[in-house]
Motif scaffolding. Structure first.
Motif, mmCIF file in Angstrom:
data_model
loop_
_atom_site.group_PDB
_atom_site.id
_atom_site.type_symbol
_atom_site.label_atom_id
_atom_site.label_comp_id
_atom_site.label_asym_id
_atom_site.label_seq_id
_atom_site.Cartn_x
_atom_site.Cartn_y
_atom_site.Cartn_z
ATOM 1 N N PRO A 49 1.131 -1.166 0.135
ATOM 2 C CA PRO A 49 0.010 -0.161 0.533
ATOM 3 C C PRO A 49 0.416 1.033 -0.144
ATOM 4 N N GLU A 50 2.061 1.285 0.553
ATOM 5 C CA GLU A 50 2.977 2.308 0.637
ATOM 6 C C GLU A 50 4.022 1.987 0.078
ATOM 7 N N ILE A 51 3.591 1.526 -1.176
ATOM 8 C CA ILE A 51 4.955 1.937 -2.759
ATOM 9 C C ILE A 51 5.628 3.169 -2.856
ATOM 10 N N VAL A 52 6.329 3.110 -3.779
ATOM 11 C CA VAL A 52 6.812 4.193 -3.994
ATOM 12 C C VAL A 52 7.381 4.175 -5.280
ATOM 13 N N GLN A 53 7.290 5.188 -6.627
ATOM 14 C CA GLN A 53 7.079 4.607 -7.236
ATOM 15 C C GLN A 53 7.822 5.856 -8.640
ATOM 16 N N PHE A 54 8.746 5.034 -9.265
ATOM 17 C CA PHE A 54 9.884 6.585 -10.199
ATOM 18 C C PHE A 54 9.990 5.912 -11.133
ATOM 19 N N ASP A 55 8.515 5.816 -12.432
ATOM 20 C CA ASP A 55 8.631 5.408 -13.570
ATOM 21 C C ASP A 55 8.995 5.933 -14.936
ATOM 22 N N LEU A 56 8.827 5.246 -16.301
ATOM 23 C CA LEU A 56 9.170 6.159 -17.527
ATOM 24 C C LEU A 56 8.408 7.335 -17.743
ATOM 25 N N ALA A 57 6.928 6.997 -16.928
ATOM 26 C CA ALA A 57 6.385 8.603 -17.001
ATOM 27 C C ALA A 57 7.006 9.458 -16.726
ATOM 28 N N PRO A 58 6.432 10.449 -16.861
ATOM 29 C CA PRO A 58 5.931 11.625 -15.549
ATOM 30 C C PRO A 58 4.706 10.980 -14.868
ATOM 31 N N PRO A 59 4.704 11.905 -13.264
ATOM 32 C CA PRO A 59 5.528 12.768 -12.471
ATOM 33 C C PRO A 59 6.334 12.211 -12.673
ATOM 34 N N LEU A 60 7.812 12.870 -11.876
ATOM 35 C CA LEU A 60 8.817 12.152 -11.209
ATOM 36 C C LEU A 60 8.792 10.819 -10.146
ATOM 37 N N GLN A 61 7.727 11.057 -9.062
ATOM 38 C CA GLN A 61 6.758 10.237 -8.694
ATOM 39 C C GLN A 61 6.031 9.592 -8.247
ATOM 40 N N LEU A 62 5.017 8.401 -7.767
ATOM 41 C CA LEU A 62 3.593 8.135 -7.610
ATOM 42 C C LEU A 62 3.983 7.377 -6.112
ATOM 43 N N LYS A 63 3.269 8.130 -5.541
ATOM 44 C CA LYS A 63 3.210 6.911 -4.417
ATOM 45 C C LYS A 63 2.251 7.024 -3.516
ATOM 46 N N GLY A 64 1.908 5.218 -2.695
ATOM 47 C CA GLY A 64 0.549 4.826 -1.932
ATOM 48 C C GLY A 64 -0.445 4.827 -2.966
#
Length: 160
Positions: A49-64
């Motif tokens: 549930p608390e995942i932090v994601q740095f993906d190829l597409a914007p934004p710089l990060q996504l959380k939870g």
């Protein structure tokens, strides 16, 4: 069912994978298979549930909850026409008691809805936590190299 090409061991729905590394390898392969099946719920089911994601597409990060938005994943799947192939290569997994990480070189292939054919190699690092005996993805980081010639352009034509 997935087979580890290195060890020849098999893990799948019919039996629980034995070691932590086998469980993590099966989780990563199932997540890739979920993309091929365009199954957003299955794709996200492996995430904490608390995942932090740095993906190829914007934004710089996504959380939870932002990173676990099933509708956003389905919208991304809708930008593709036909199959979305995801292959994990050079997978390395390091496991501790309750934390683990993996890194791999991944291939994505398919055709976008506008007819553009995608052949993309990217780098992936995944951090996992074991909670209640189950491994969950706590962090993902996907990237492509960029040209160091001042252009700032992604180097999308690289392949292992």
């Amino acid at each position: 069912m997935t087979t580890d090409a290195t060890t020849g061991t098999t893990a799948g729905a019919g039996r629980a994978a034995g070691t932590d590394e086998e469980q993590i390898r099966a989780l990563l392969e199932d997540r890739a298979a979920a993309t091929a099946a365009r199954d957003a719920r299955r794709f996200l089911a492996h995430c904490a549930p608390e995942i932090v994601q740095f993906d190829l597409a914007p934004p710089l990060q996504l959380k939870g909850p932002e990173a676990l938005d099933e509708k956003a994943v389905e919208a991304w799947y809708a930008t593709w026409d036909g199959a979305i192939e995801v292959s994990l290569t050079q997978v390395e997994i390091t496991v501790g008691d309750d934390v683990a990480f993996s890194h791999s070189i991944n291939r994505m292939h398919g055709t976008k809805a506008d007819g553009f054919e995608v052949e993309l190699w990217s780098r992936a690092t995944t951090g996992l936590r074991k909670t209640g005996g189950t491994w969950r993805i706590a962090h993902t980081h996907h990237s492509v190299p960029f040209l160091m010639d001042g252009s700032g352009r992604a180097a999308l034509d690289l392949a292992p």
